[in-house]
Design a protein around this motif. Structure first.
Motif, PDB file in Angstrom:
ATOM      1  N   ARG A 584       0.980  -1.358   0.060  1.00  0.00           N
ATOM      2  CA  ARG A 584       0.017  -0.117   0.061  1.00  0.00           C
ATOM      3  C   ARG A 584       0.905   1.359  -0.059  1.00  0.00           C
ATOM      4  O   ARG A 584       0.706   2.190   0.661  1.00  0.00           O
ATOM      5  N   GLY A 585       1.787   1.347  -0.678  1.00  0.00           N
ATOM      6  CA  GLY A 585       2.755   2.450  -0.827  1.00  0.00           C
ATOM      7  C   GLY A 585       3.738   2.555   0.215  1.00  0.00           C
ATOM      8  O   GLY A 585       4.560   3.412   0.109  1.00  0.00           O
ATOM      9  N   GLN A 586       3.772   1.759   1.246  1.00  0.00           N
ATOM     10  CA  GLN A 586       4.732   1.882   2.214  1.00  0.00           C
ATOM     11  C   GLN A 586       5.973   0.821   2.231  1.00  0.00           C
ATOM     12  O   GLN A 586       5.535  -0.187   1.846  1.00  0.00           O
ATOM     13  N   THR A 587       6.881   1.275   2.388  1.00  0.00           N
ATOM     14  CA  THR A 587       8.182   0.244   2.211  1.00  0.00           C
ATOM     15  C   THR A 587       8.696   0.211   3.578  1.00  0.00           C
ATOM     16  O   THR A 587       9.035   0.863   4.199  1.00  0.00           O
ATOM     17  N   VAL A 588       8.636  -1.343   3.899  1.00  0.00           N
ATOM     18  CA  VAL A 588       8.888  -1.665   5.314  1.00  0.00           C
ATOM     19  C   VAL A 588      10.002  -2.646   5.515  1.00  0.00           C
ATOM     20  O   VAL A 588      10.244  -3.333   4.129  1.00  0.00           O
ATOM     21  N   TYR A 589      11.053  -2.415   6.237  1.00  0.00           N
ATOM     22  CA  TYR A 589      12.126  -3.445   6.539  1.00  0.00           C
ATOM     23  C   TYR A 589      12.093  -4.289   7.459  1.00  0.00           C
ATOM     24  O   TYR A 589      11.615  -3.887   8.978  1.00  0.00           O
ATOM     25  N   MET A 590      12.397  -5.360   7.592  1.00  0.00           N
ATOM     26  CA  MET A 590      12.252  -6.457   8.909  1.00  0.00           C
ATOM     27  C   MET A 590      13.416  -7.528   8.545  1.00  0.00           C
ATOM     28  O   MET A 590      14.055  -7.741   7.454  1.00  0.00           O
ATOM     29  N   VAL A 591      13.831  -8.129   9.594  1.00  0.00           N
ATOM     30  CA  VAL A 591      14.787  -9.161   9.823  1.00  0.00           C
ATOM     31  C   VAL A 591      14.279 -10.529  10.095  1.00  0.00           C
ATOM     32  O   VAL A 591      13.552 -10.412  11.079  1.00  0.00           O
ATOM     33  N   GLY A 592      14.565 -11.625   9.411  1.00  0.00           N
ATOM     34  CA  GLY A 592      14.195 -12.864   9.882  1.00  0.00           C
ATOM     35  C   GLY A 592      14.057 -13.712   8.816  1.00  0.00           C
ATOM     36  O   GLY A 592      14.737 -13.390   7.698  1.00  0.00           O
ATOM     37  N   PRO A 593      13.374 -14.873   8.811  1.00  0.00           N
ATOM     38  CA  PRO A 593      12.717 -15.215  10.171  1.00  0.00           C
ATOM     39  C   PRO A 593      13.484 -16.063  11.190  1.00  0.00           C
ATOM     40  O   PRO A 593      14.625 -16.546  10.987  1.00  0.00           O
ATOM     41  N   PHE A 594      13.000 -15.873  12.455  1.00  0.00           N
ATOM     42  CA  PHE A 594      13.855 -16.475  13.504  1.00  0.00           C
ATOM     43  C   PHE A 594      12.906 -17.471  13.950  1.00  0.00           C
ATOM     44  O   PHE A 594      11.538 -17.398  14.091  1.00  0.00           O
ATOM     45  N   ALA A 595      13.586 -18.668  14.246  1.00  0.00           N
ATOM     46  CA  ALA A 595      12.647 -19.904  14.644  1.00  0.00           C
ATOM     47  C   ALA A 595      12.199 -19.683  16.230  1.00  0.00           C
ATOM     48  O   ALA A 595      11.297 -20.623  16.490  1.00  0.00           O
ATOM     49  N   SER A 596      12.863 -18.944  16.807  1.00  0.00           N
ATOM     50  CA  SER A 596      12.197 -18.968  18.324  1.00  0.00           C
ATOM     51  C   SER A 596      12.034 -17.338  18.712  1.00  0.00           C
ATOM     52  O   SER A 596      12.794 -16.477  17.960  1.00  0.00           O
ATOM     53  N   LEU A 597      11.300 -16.881  19.551  1.00  0.00           N
ATOM     54  CA  LEU A 597      11.086 -15.638  20.048  1.00  0.00           C
ATOM     55  C   LEU A 597      12.416 -15.440  20.703  1.00  0.00           C
ATOM     56  O   LEU A 597      12.800 -13.866  20.822  1.00  0.00           O
ATOM     57  N   GLU A 598      13.084 -16.094  21.539  1.00  0.00           N
ATOM     58  CA  GLU A 598      14.265 -15.886  22.211  1.00  0.00           C
ATOM     59  C   GLU A 598      15.231 -15.198  21.153  1.00  0.00           C
ATOM     60  O   GLU A 598      15.875 -14.211  21.642  1.00  0.00           O
ATOM     61  N   LYS A 599      15.508 -15.789  19.904  1.00  0.00           N
ATOM     62  CA  LYS A 599      16.559 -15.420  19.167  1.00  0.00           C
ATOM     63  C   LYS A 599      16.179 -13.965  18.537  1.00  0.00           C
ATOM     64  O   LYS A 599      16.929 -12.876  18.177  1.00  0.00           O
ATOM     65  N   ALA A 600      14.861 -13.606  18.246  1.00  0.00           N
ATOM     66  CA  ALA A 600      14.388 -12.261  17.699  1.00  0.00           C
ATOM     67  C   ALA A 600      14.585 -11.297  18.779  1.00  0.00           C
ATOM     68  O   ALA A 600      15.015  -9.897  18.723  1.00  0.00           O
ATOM     69  N   GLN A 601      14.275 -11.842  20.283  1.00  0.00           N
ATOM     70  CA  GLN A 601      14.599 -10.686  21.207  1.00  0.00           C
ATOM     71  C   GLN A 601      15.932 -10.213  21.504  1.00  0.00           C
ATOM     72  O   GLN A 601      16.394  -9.333  21.855  1.00  0.00           O
ATOM     73  N   GLN A 602      16.841 -11.328  21.138  1.00  0.00           N
ATOM     74  CA  GLN A 602      18.295 -10.966  21.350  1.00  0.00           C
ATOM     75  C   GLN A 602      18.600  -9.702  20.363  1.00  0.00           C
ATOM     76  O   GLN A 602      19.497  -8.846  20.648  1.00  0.00           O
ATOM     77  N   LEU A 603      18.325  -9.843  19.192  1.00  0.00           N
ATOM     78  CA  LEU A 603      18.556  -8.975  18.032  1.00  0.00           C
ATOM     79  C   LEU A 603      17.570  -7.671  18.610  1.00  0.00           C
ATOM     80  O   LEU A 603      18.485  -6.587  18.292  1.00  0.00           O
ATOM     81  N   GLN A 604      16.813  -7.587  18.875  1.00  0.00           N
ATOM     82  CA  GLN A 604      15.892  -6.124  19.411  1.00  0.00           C
ATOM     83  C   GLN A 604      16.779  -5.636  20.364  1.00  0.00           C
ATOM     84  O   GLN A 604      16.867  -4.330  20.436  1.00  0.00           O
ATOM     85  N   SER A 605      17.196  -6.291  21.396  1.00  0.00           N
ATOM     86  CA  SER A 605      17.805  -5.648  22.593  1.00  0.00           C
ATOM     87  C   SER A 605      19.137  -5.318  22.129  1.00  0.00           C
ATOM     88  O   SER A 605      19.392  -4.136  22.543  1.00  0.00           O
ATOM     89  N   HIS A 606      19.939  -5.804  21.141  1.00  0.00           N
ATOM     90  CA  HIS A 606      21.064  -5.225  20.478  1.00  0.00           C
ATOM     91  C   HIS A 606      20.886  -3.921  19.947  1.00  0.00           C
ATOM     92  O   HIS A 606      21.549  -2.933  20.008  1.00  0.00           O
ATOM     93  N   LEU A 607      19.864  -3.780  19.096  1.00  0.00           N
ATOM     94  CA  LEU A 607      19.631  -2.658  18.342  1.00  0.00           C
ATOM     95  C   LEU A 607      18.833  -1.562  19.262  1.00  0.00           C
ATOM     96  O   LEU A 607      19.283  -0.462  19.009  1.00  0.00           O
ATOM     97  N   GLN A 608      18.252  -1.894  20.316  1.00  0.00           N
ATOM     98  CA  GLN A 608      17.879  -0.891  21.156  1.00  0.00           C
ATOM     99  C   GLN A 608      19.016  -0.245  21.811  1.00  0.00           C
ATOM    100  O   GLN A 608      18.931   0.920  22.086  1.00  0.00           O
ATOM    101  N   ALA A 609      19.840  -1.073  22.367  1.00  0.00           N
ATOM    102  CA  ALA A 609      21.165  -0.461  22.886  1.00  0.00           C
ATOM    103  C   ALA A 609      22.037   0.495  21.863  1.00  0.00           C
ATOM    104  O   ALA A 609      22.584   1.257  22.594  1.00  0.00           O
ATOM    105  N   GLN A 610      21.867   0.219  20.718  1.00  0.00           N
ATOM    106  CA  GLN A 610      22.320   1.106  19.684  1.00  0.00           C
ATOM    107  C   GLN A 610      21.447   2.149  19.264  1.00  0.00           C
ATOM    108  O   GLN A 610      21.949   3.117  18.419  1.00  0.00           O
ATOM    109  N   GLY A 611      20.455   2.316  19.972  1.00  0.00           N
ATOM    110  CA  GLY A 611      19.395   3.471  19.892  1.00  0.00           C
ATOM    111  C   GLY A 611      18.283   3.429  18.771  1.00  0.00           C
ATOM    112  O   GLY A 611      17.644   4.488  18.259  1.00  0.00           O
ATOM    113  N   PHE A 612      17.950   2.052  18.446  1.00  0.00           N
ATOM    114  CA  PHE A 612      16.944   2.073  17.349  1.00  0.00           C
ATOM    115  C   PHE A 612      15.904   1.055  17.946  1.00  0.00           C
ATOM    116  O   PHE A 612      16.193   0.225  18.535  1.00  0.00           O
ATOM    117  N   GLU A 613      14.629   1.870  17.815  1.00  0.00           N
ATOM    118  CA  GLU A 613      13.537   1.211  18.197  1.00  0.00           C
ATOM    119  C   GLU A 613      13.026   0.212  17.263  1.00  0.00           C
ATOM    120  O   GLU A 613      12.818   0.566  16.031  1.00  0.00           O
TER     121      GLU A 613
END
Length: 618
Positions: A584-613
Motif C-alpha cells: 500500500r505504498g509503504q516500504t517496510v524493512y524487517m529481519v528474519g525469520p527467527f525460529a524462536s522468540l528468544e533469538k528475535a528478542q536478542q536482536l531487538q535488545s542489541h538494536l535498542q542498545a544502539q538507539g534503534f527502536e
C-alpha cells in the motif's frame, strides 16, 4: 639444503635479469654480506615486473634483515673439534655423553611421504620417559610432534606441539633436555639468516605451553643448514651439524665448549665474521675474555660510546624503513582479506618499532650535544674515532687440541609403542559435525556428496594453511583451485545450524567468513538452498493445529532506503537476511525469520542498545 646458488654458463646466459640478480643476492647472503644483498633485493622489488621474482626477493630481503640484526652482537665459542660425516648417518656420530640413544622414526609415523625419511632421528631416553618428541612429515612440511605415556603400555595419539614452535614451514631434529624444560630444534620457518637455523624453546609451567623460540644466534646459526644441537648431560659441551663447509651428501660435525654466561661483542668486520663462521678449532680452550668497559669517569670514551650507539640506531632505522617500504608495496598487491589483515598487523608492529628507534635517536643525539659541550668547556676537541681492536691471534699448531674422531654409535630400535586409537564415529554427519577441539582436522575436499550441504568459507589463500591456524575449528575442508587454497569449515544440513556456528568462526579470527551452499556437489545461492531445504523438510503441524511459530524483527518504514547505520548494526548482530516489503505504498524493512522468540528478542535488545527502536512480529 639451499639450492640454486650455482648455474651453468649456458643457463646463466639465458636466464632473465631478475633470476641472475636473485642468485647474486643469494651468493652475497652466503658470504654474510647481508647489507649488499638487501640493496640488490630492494632493487629487484622496485624494478621487476615479474610478481614471482618480487615475492621471492621480498622473502629473501626479510632473511637478510634478520641476518644483519643477528650479526650485531656475536659470541665466539671455543671450538674443540670438527669433522666431516655422511649426511644420511650424521646423528649416529653424536659421540657425546647423553642419557639415552638415538633411533630412526619408523616410516609409518609420517602422515605423508618424505623425500628423506632416513633423516628422522628420535632420542630415546634410557630411563622411562613420559613423552617422546620427534619430527614427522605431513601435509607438505615437517612438524614437531609428541606422544605421551598414558600408562605402562599405552601412549596418546601423536599431537603437534602447542605454543609457537611449529610454523607452516619445516621444524626438524628436536632434542629435549634431560630436565624436560628446554627443547632444541632446527627450523627454516622462524626468524633466521637463511636455511635451517638452530633454536631453543623453554617450557612455561604456568601456561603449560612451549614458549616463543629463541634463535641460538651466529655462529651456531648460519645462512646454510644447521641441524640437531645437542648439549651433553653436564651442559659443558655440545654437538651440532652444518652444511656450511661441505658439498652434497656430507655435513660438518662441530664440537663446542659451552659457557654459563658467554660474552657477545660488536663491531666485527665482514672478513672477521666470515672467519668466525668457519668455526675453526682454537688453541687450548680458554674462557672468553670480556672486552674492556669504557671508564665512566672518561668523558672522551663516553662520547665515543654515544656515537657508536647513535650509528647503530641509525642503521636500525634504515633497516626498518626499507622493510616498511617493501611491506607497504606488498600490501597494495594483496587481494585476500585475511592476508591483508595479517600484513597490516605486521606493518603496524614495524611502524611502532620505528617510532621507538627514532625516539632513541633523538635522545642519543641530545646526549651527544651535552657531551660535546662538556668536552669543549674543558678545552678538549671531541674525537669520534673508535679504538682499534687487535686482530684475533692465530693458534699455534703445537697447541691445537687432539683430533676430533667421533665414533659412530649404533642406533637403538624404536620402541614398540601401543597408540591409543582415536574414537571414530561411524556416521558421516557425526564425523563432520562442527566442533571446536584442541587441534583442527583438515580433510580433502569431499566428492560425490548427495543432498544439501551448507559450509562456512573462511577465505582464499595463496599458500597452504597448517591445521593450527584454524585454532581448533573442525572439520576443515581444503579445496585447491589454480594454486589457490580455499578453506571451508563445518558441514551442515540445515541453514539454522550453519547460522548458529558462523559467529564462533568469526570469533576465531575469520571475520570475513561467509556461508556457502551446495546441492549434490554443485555450488548454489543461499536463497536457492533455503528454498530447497524447505521443500525437502516435511511440514509437521503442531498438535493443536496452529501454524509453526516464525518471528521477525520489524525495523520500520523507510521510504528513502534503510539507513546505513541501522544496516551495519543488524549485520554486526546476526547473519539473518534483511527483508524489504512494499505494501500500500509503504516500504517496510524487517529481519528474519527467527525460529524462536528468544533469538528475535536478542536482536531487538542489541538494536535498542544502539538507539534503534524495533518491534517483534509473529
Amino acid at each position: 639444503m639451499l639450492a640454486g646458488l650455482y648455474m651453468p654458463a649456458w643457463a646463466l646466459a639465458q636466464a632473465p635479469p631478475q633470476d641472475i640478480q636473485l642468485r647474486q643476492a643469494e651468493a652475497l647472503q652466503m658470504q654474510y654480506r647481508f647489507a649488499e644483498a638487501a640493496d640488490l633485493l630492494t632493487a629487484i622489488i622496485a624494478q621487476s615486473a615479474d610478481s614471482a621474482a618480487r615475492e621471492e626477493a621480498t622473502r629473501r630481503l626479510i632473511v637478510c634483515e634478520n641476518g644483519q640484526t643477528m650479526l650485531r652482537y656475536i659470541e665466539r665459542p671455543t671450538v674443540t673439534g670438527k669433522t666431516a660425516v655422511p649426511e644420511h648417518l650424521f646423528f649416529q656420530y653424536y659421540d657425546i655423553e647423553l642419557p639415552g640413544a638415538w633411533a630412526t622414526l619408523p616410516s609409518g609415523w609420517h602422515a605423508g611421504t618424505p623425500a628423506d625419511d632416513s633423516l628422522s632421528p628420535v632420542f630415546i631416553p634410557s630411563a622411562a620417559a613420559d613423552a617422546l618428541y620427534y619430527s614427522a612429515f605431513g601435509s607438505g612440511n615437517w612438524d614437531i610432534l609428541t606422544v605421551r605415556r598414558l600408562n605402562d603400555t599405552l601412549w596418546s595419539p601423536p599431537e603437534p606441539l602447542n605454543g609457537a614452535v611449529n610454523t607452516p614451514f619445516d621444524e626438524r631434529f628436536p632434542y629435549l633436555s634431560p630436565d624436560a624444560t628446554t627443547l632444541y630444534f632446527a627450523s627454516n620457518g622462524h626468524s633466521g639468516m637463511g636455511g635451517y637455523d638452530l633454536y631453543k624453546s623453554e617450557w612455561n609451567r604456568t601456561t603449560q605451553e612451549w614458549g616463543v623460540p629463541e634463535n641460538l644466534g651466529f655462529p651456531y646459526s648460519s645462512p646454510y643448514d644447521d641441524w640437531l644441537f645437542v648439549p651433553n648431560t653436564a651442559h659443558t659441551a655440545a654437538l651440532f651439524a652444518s652444511s656450511r663447509e661441505q658439498k652434497a651428501d656430507s655435513l660438518t660435525l662441530y664440537r663446542i665448549a659451552l659457557e654459563a654466561n658467554p660474552v657477545k661483542r660488536l663491531g666485527y668486520s665482514i672478513q672477521e665474521i666470515q672467519h668466525i663462521g668457519k668455526l675453526e678449532p682454537a688453541a687450548a680452550p680458554a674462557p672468553t675474555v670480556a672486552p674492556p668497559t669504557p671508564a665512566t669517569d672518561s668523558a672522551g670514551e663516553s662520547y665515543q660510546t654515544l656515537y657508536r650507539q647513535l650509528a647503530q640506531q641509525q642503521a636500525d632505522e634504515q633497516i626498518l624503513q626499507r622493510s616498511l617500504l617493501v611491506l607497504r608495496k606488498s600490501y597494495g598487491e594483496l587481494t585476500d582479506a585475511g592476508e591483508r589483515a595479517a600484513m597490516q598487523s605486521t606493518i603496524l608492529e614495524r611502524e611502532t618499532d620505528l617510532s621507538r628507534i627514532q625516539a632513541g635517536i633523538r635522545q642519543t643525539t641530545e646526549a651527544i650535544r651535552e657531551a660535546e659541550a662538556a668536552l669543549l668547556a674543558q678545552g678538549i676537541l671531541p674525537d669520534i674515532r673508535p679504538p682499534a681492536e687487535p686482530p684475533p691471534a692465530a693458534p699455534e699448531m703445537s697447541e691445537m687440541p687432539a683430533a676430533f674422531n667421533p665414533q659412530r654409535q649404533s642406533p637403538v630400535a624404536f620402541p614398540a609403542i601401543a597408540i591409543q586409537p582415536p574414537v571414530e564415529d561411524k556416521k558421516e554427519d557425526d564425523v563432520f559435525r562442527f566442533r571446536v577441539d584442541k587441534t583442527s582436522v583438515i580433510h580433502p575436499w569431499p566428492t560425490g556428496l548427495a543432498g544439501l550441504v551448507y559450509r562456512i568459507q573462511t577465505g582464499t589463500y595463496s599458500r597452504k594453511l597448517p591445521a593450527r591456524e584454524f585454532k581448533g575449528l573442525s572439520p576443515v575442508f581444503e579445496q585447491v583451485d589454480r594454486k589457490r587454497y580455499i578453506y571451508h569449515i563445518g558441514q551442515f544440513r540445515m541453514y539454522d545450524e550453519a547460522v548458529e556456528a558462523l559467529p564462533e568462526v568469526k570469533r576465531k579470527g575469520f571475520r570475513d567468513a561467509v556461508l556457502t551452499a551446495a546441492i549434490d556437489g554443485k555450488k548454489t545461492a543461499i536463497a536457492a538452498a533455503r528454498e530447497y531445504e524447505q521443500r525437502q523438510t516435511p511440514a509437521t503441524p503442531p498438535a493443536d493445529g496452529a501454524l509453526p511459530a516464525s518471528f521477525h524483527v520489524l525495523l520500520g518504514e523507510f521510504p528513502n532506503g534503510l539507513p546505513a547505520a541501522l544496516q551495519q548494526a543488524v549485520k554486526a548482530a546476526t547473519p539473518q537476511d534483511i527483508v524489504k516489503k512494499t505494501s500500500r505504498g509503504q516500504t517496510v524493512y524487517m529481519v528474519g525469520p527467527f525460529a524462536s522468540l528468544e533469538k528475535a528478542q536478542q536482536l531487538q535488545s542489541h538494536l535498542q542498545a544502539q538507539g534503534f527502536e524495533t518491534r517483534i512480529e509473529n
